[in-house]
Design a protein around this motif. Structure first.
Motif, mmCIF file in Angstrom:
data_model
loop_
_atom_site.group_PDB
_atom_site.id
_atom_site.type_symbol
_atom_site.label_atom_id
_atom_site.label_comp_id
_atom_site.label_asym_id
_atom_site.label_seq_id
_atom_site.Cartn_x
_atom_site.Cartn_y
_atom_site.Cartn_z
ATOM 1 N N GLY A 25 -46.457 -27.990 -26.619
ATOM 2 C CA GLY A 25 -47.865 -28.688 -26.609
ATOM 3 C C GLY A 25 -48.178 -27.696 -25.559
ATOM 4 N N GLU A 26 -47.657 -26.443 -24.209
ATOM 5 C CA GLU A 26 -48.799 -26.105 -23.839
ATOM 6 C C GLU A 26 -48.535 -24.750 -24.119
ATOM 7 N N LYS A 43 -53.773 -26.303 -23.663
ATOM 8 C CA LYS A 43 -52.419 -27.026 -24.728
ATOM 9 C C LYS A 43 -52.881 -25.073 -25.494
ATOM 10 N N GLY A 49 -51.853 -28.390 -29.020
ATOM 11 C CA GLY A 49 -51.003 -29.273 -27.966
ATOM 12 C C GLY A 49 -50.102 -30.335 -28.262
#
Length: 64
Positions: A25-26, A43, A49
């Motif tokens: 999600g990063e 995100k 994200g």
């Protein structure tokens, strides 16, 4: 006979692991396009994200 077949792409889960962030999600900061806007709390723009995307074959219905 009423038979349903699970989607072969997502194995009947209705979602796929995001290939851009590998499910974290990063944002993937190794990619050049992310370096311009990455900041704390950013995100992944592909999955927002969540770490997964809705299966485009069954559209999240889990059956094809």
């Amino acid at each position: 006979m009423n038979t349903t077949t699970r989607c072969l792409t997502c194995q009947g889960e209705g979602r796929l692991l995001c290939a851009e962030c590998d499910g974290t999600g990063e944002p993937n900061i190794e990619e050049q396009q992310f370096l311009d806007w990455v900041e704390e709390g950013a995100k992944c723009p592909y999955c927002e994200g969540h770490g997964f995307t809705i299966c485009d074959i069954c559209e999240g219905a889990t059956v094809a």
